[in-house]
Design an enzyme around this catalytic site. Sequence first.
Site, short mmCIF file in Angstrom:
data_model
loop_
_atom_site.label_atom_id
_atom_site.label_comp_id
_atom_site.label_asym_id
_atom_site.label_seq_id
_atom_site.Cartn_x
_atom_site.Cartn_y
_atom_site.Cartn_z
N TYR A 199 34.29 40.09 52.23
CA TYR A 199 33.68 39.50 50.91
C TYR A 199 34.06 38.21 50.42
O TYR A 199 35.53 38.06 50.73
CB TYR A 199 34.18 40.71 49.92
CG TYR A 199 33.82 40.49 48.55
CD1 TYR A 199 32.39 40.51 48.06
CD2 TYR A 199 34.57 40.07 47.48
CE1 TYR A 199 32.01 40.25 46.67
CE2 TYR A 199 34.44 39.66 46.24
CZ TYR A 199 32.90 39.83 45.81
OH TYR A 199 32.50 39.72 44.54
N LYS A 252 43.02 33.58 43.37
CA LYS A 252 43.98 34.88 42.91
C LYS A 252 45.49 34.26 42.82
O LYS A 252 45.67 33.84 41.57
CB LYS A 252 44.09 35.84 44.23
CG LYS A 252 42.60 36.62 43.92
CD LYS A 252 42.28 37.77 44.87
CE LYS A 252 40.99 38.35 44.54
NZ LYS A 252 39.88 38.81 45.63
N ASP A 309 38.54 31.70 54.22
CA ASP A 309 38.62 32.37 52.90
C ASP A 309 39.96 33.00 52.59
O ASP A 309 40.18 34.12 52.76
CB ASP A 309 37.35 33.23 52.62
CG ASP A 309 37.51 33.69 51.31
OD1 ASP A 309 38.23 33.22 50.38
OD2 ASP A 309 36.42 34.39 50.73
C1 LIG Z 1 38.69 38.06 45.36
C2 LIG Z 1 37.94 37.27 46.60
C3 LIG Z 1 36.90 36.45 46.32
C4 LIG Z 1 36.12 36.23 45.05
O1 LIG Z 1 36.93 35.48 44.05
P1 LIG Z 1 36.62 35.80 42.48
O2 LIG Z 1 37.72 35.27 41.90
O3 LIG Z 1 36.69 37.30 42.12
O4 LIG Z 1 35.49 35.19 42.29
C5 LIG Z 1 36.64 35.69 47.41
N1 LIG Z 1 36.99 36.08 48.77
C6 LIG Z 1 38.09 36.84 48.85
C7 LIG Z 1 38.54 36.89 50.39
C8 LIG Z 1 38.42 37.63 48.00
O5 LIG Z 1 39.43 38.38 47.96
#
Ligand SMILES: *Cc1c(COP(=O)(O)O)cnc(C)c1O
Length: 419
Positions: free
Chosen positions: A142, A265, A237
Amino acid sequence: MRRSAELFERAQKLIPGGVNSPVRAFRSVGGTPPFMTRGEGARIWDADGNEYLDYVCSWGPLILGHRHPAILDALARALETGTSFGAPTEGEIELAEAICEAVPSIEMVRLVNSGTEATMSALRLARAFTGRDLIVKFEGCYHGHVDSLLVKAGSGMATLGIPDSVGVPKVFADTTIALAFNSIPELEQCFEWYGDRIAAVIVEPVVGNMGCVPPAPGFLEALRAVTSRYGALLIFDEVMTGFRVAFGGAQQRYGIHPDLTTLGKVIGGGLPVGAYGGRRDVMSMVAPSGSVYQAGTLSGNPLAVAAGLAMLKCLKAHPEIYTDLEARTARLAAAAPPEITVNHVGSMITFFFAKGPVTDYSSASRSDRARFSRFFRWMLDRGFYFPPSQFEAAFLSAAHTNRDIDRTADVIHAFFASS
Ligand SMILES: *Cc1c(COP(=O)(O)O)cnc(C)c1O
């Protein structure tokens, strides 16, 4: 749960599904979600006064636990000078310096407000830099709710069993190729066919969004080699793994340097921050130094930057946090019986209710989700707040003690003894 149930009723009248992010609604585990009112260290309290040991940690950001004094101090100081200027501030440079120092592949960085914004912007940049359109991703990964990435995505999409979101134009989805995570043959085949049209490969270097799935030995190396060979960019990511699986993220842990990295995060210290950064020649294409447009009214917000900077300073000053977290996570993992599969890396952990190994989305989806739901309920009823989905990683924070882990292990043992 009377008060929470009332609040959920009220929320559902005005907010779709009663929540501002789908997985919070508890759809895959049944029941209604407790509304939270307070957190302190590793603990949170709901509107009915129930106390929980928190293994969600705001879905990853709170690696130091709730209300860490260093972060509260930084926020209090920032509040005295103003909440937003929409003009440059020194704190933004300091956060950029802290990020670039910690993550060596990042030579320049742009701050945004969420992980989704970071991945969306990184893709635009990769397409601009290579002059190509196609993006390769992996099933169950994701990357936020970016249109072209909502294809075979994990997290809430996996939880709700939505293969691809409606509302994404087919032409966007057609620019995305989804491959099986950890499959080097699929990757090489894909590049043989489409290599000269692929702008970038985007990957969660340790997947968290189909539950925790580590990279197989050689997989990240193969990604690095094949993208370099074909002139495509490699995007890690690290929104979840950055400053989580090691101070310098998964790229430090596994020794692979991507071209671009997305963060979120942990770097916000519990406030909304995202970032994307990487090679200087690529990042120089971002406006106003280059022609890839990307902007944000609240980007580099002083409060968010202050919290993020305090977080990174604290983690840098206490590198032992990572070894402690890893040891405590292993201690929790040991609580699971051999009939299920536990994956953990650093302080990310998932109990898959499946015979292992779980190495990709198809093996993750063989989990017994009904049994997971019973497990989730069992834990919640006894004051242990785990992610309400089989396809999400749980997190430990530095505030979780060995005693907390052992209490959790006892309740896990009782679950398996009773079912
Ligand atoms: C949480 C997450 C996102 C999205 O971040 P948001 O701040 O919720 O938009 C993208 N990539 C990864 C790997 C994530 O865990």
